[in-house]
Design an enzyme around this catalytic site. Structure first.
Site, PDB file in Angstrom:
ATOM      1  N   SER A 269       0.834  -1.521  -0.347  1.00 17.27           N
ATOM      2  CA  SER A 269       0.180  -0.250  -0.091  1.00 17.27           C
ATOM      3  C   SER A 269       0.891   1.572  -0.697  1.00 17.27           C
ATOM      4  CB  SER A 269      -0.871  -0.061   0.917  1.00 17.27           C
ATOM      5  OG  SER A 269      -1.162   0.987   1.590  1.00 17.27           O
ATOM      6  N   TYR A 282      -2.441  -0.721  10.287  1.00 15.48           N
ATOM      7  CA  TYR A 282      -2.242  -1.082   9.106  1.00 15.48           C
ATOM      8  C   TYR A 282      -1.030  -0.549   8.169  1.00 15.48           C
ATOM      9  CZ  TYR A 282      -3.743  -0.966   4.100  1.00 15.48           C
ATOM     10  OH  TYR A 282      -3.754  -1.158   2.610  1.00 15.48           O
TER      11      TYR A 282
END
Ligand SMILES: NC(=O)c1ccc[n+]([C@@H]2O[C@H](COP(=O)([O-])OP(=O)(O)OC[C@H]3O[C@@H](n4cnc5c(N)ncnc54)[C@H](O)[C@@H]3O)[C@@H](O)[C@H]2O)c1
Length: 394
Positions: A269, A282
């Site tokens: 990501s 995350y």
């Protein structure tokens, strides 16, 4: 370990080394060794080692003018039968042949053609695993890889979703292009069983796209530690589990096909390159993922396995953001995260404006990066941003 699953990647590797093509080798439940175009004696050792077997299989194929459609391996007093073909349509033909339909290839074997792939064909006939493949980026990648000629094992916690997608794609292409696989990537036994099933069904693995991931955004001042650990378990630890078992299968295949490169690609990501406010679990798991990618890349290069990450920007059109009930746009609208925004469209426009290219990341953007990473055989251990310019490497 299932002995047939142990032999399959070594046989496939030997055929790849001979043909330069990503062959399919499937264990046969019904065939007997008598019909085999090639019988290989793997010796009497109860647990023969990988290198010895790789040499035996490579030698067995060296004088063959064609690749036999049926292969039998004798080992330790047992016989193991395999079907072999350039693609799954071929495997199905042999199976029909075994039921009495006359198929020339069954008697003669398959011609060896030198078909080095062009740029558009880098994944053609390659055996591919996409974790979290039932929806979102995973579904987009599954569809894109199949459109580029790959065979995809769609592995997901949501087995019904994976089955539905595989069924749709097999019907659309009128041949076997996808297999569903139920798996929990954070459970090692589940991952191991899935990889064994891939070995028995296709004979090996060329590309693993480790895509399954979760997000539980919360302030570090408020997030309960169980929720933090859950995100770490799926995004970080499970990537290691999936890499371990894929790499073991790829390593076996490599023992007999030393010039063949394979790939593990983590869907990371932009939050693996740049911290994310009130989303530390995350971002931390994704930063950690890049540490694993670099470390595994250094270790696995010895086995021809490249390990890279793709770091996409936000996929605004995917379910994570756009689900009308629980998507992030609705959540951010309801919690007033975007000052002054009164509609989902306004929340979306706010996030799009953060991207220099003024749009979210899409499946085709990520697919292009994946095809590049497979094609590029002189790179490993990289984290490739696909963010429309939002995150730049320094
Ligand atoms: N959506 C985005 O904006 C975005 C941006 C950058 C990176 N990513 C990354 O892309 C990947 C996919 O994200 P998405 O938004 O498409 O997610 P998604 O939630 O839409 O889909 C994830 C899929 O993974 C499956 N899954 C979840 N946990 C699993 C487990 N333990 N075992 C097996 N399958 C499991 C789910 O069932 C689901 O099908 C993730 O790694 C995510 O971090 C997403």
């Amino acid at each position: 370990m299932n002995k047939a699953a142990f032999f399959a990647p070594l046989i496939r590797g030997a055929i790849i080394a001979k043909t330069g093509a990503p062959w399919i080798v499937a264990v046969s439940q019904t065939a007997s060794g008598q019909k085999a175009g090639l019988r290989i004696d793997a010796g009497e050792a109860a647990s023969p080692d990988e290198k010895t077997l790789a040499d035996i299989f490579t030698k067995a194929f060296s004088s063959e003018k064609k690749i036999p459609a049926q292969i039998s391996v004798k080992s330790g007093g047992e016989e193991y039968c395999f079907l072999s073909a350039p693609d799954f349509a071929g495997i199905e033909k042999i199976r029909q042949g075994a039921q009495g339909v006359s198929i020339a290839a069954q008697a003669e074997g398959w011609d060896i053609k030198d078909e080095r792939p062009g740029r558009a064909d880098v994944v053609k006939n390659r055996i591919t695993l996409v974790t979290g493949g039932a929806q979102g980026f995973g579904e987009e990648l599954t569809r894109g890889l199949i459109a580029s000629g790959a065979i995809v094992f769609i592995a997901d916690l949501n087995l019904a979703g994976a089955e539905k997608l595989a069924q749709t794609l097999n019907a659309e292409y009128k041949k076997t292009v996808a297999f569903p696989a139920g798996v929990n990537v954070s459970d090692e036994a589940s991952v191991k069983a899935m990889i064994e099933n891939i070995a028995l069904t296709a004979g090996g693995l060329d590309l693993c796209v480790s895509n399954a991931g979760v997000l539980r955004a919360a302030s570090i001042l408020e997030q309960d530690i169980e929720s933090f650990k859950f995100v770490t378990e799926v995004n970080y630890t499970a990537f290691a589990v999936v890499s371990k078992h894929c790499a073991l299968l790829m390593k076996s295949q490599h023992a007999a096909a030393p010039a063949w490169t394979t790939d593990i690609i983590q869907i990371n990501s932009k939050s693996g390159l740049d911290g994310s406010n009130k989303n530390g679990s995350y971002a931390g798991s994704k930063f950690g993922g890049i540490g694993l990618v670099q470390s595994f890349a250094k270790e696995l290069v010895e086995y021809g396995i490249k390990v890279n990450a793709i770091c996409p920007g936000n996929f605004f059109d995917g379910p994570l953001w756009s689900d009308p009930v629980k998507g992030l746009f609705v959540q951010y609208l309801n919690t007033g995260k975007v000052p002054g925004a009164k509609t989902v469209a306004e929340v979306k426009a706010f996030y799009e404006a953060k991207v220099p290219m003024n749009r979210g990341c899409t499946g085709p953007d990520v697919l292009r990066a994946a095809l590049y990473l497979v094609e590029q055989v002189y790179e490993t251990g990289q984290a490739l941003p696909v963010t429309g310019g939002q995150v730049m490497l320094s």
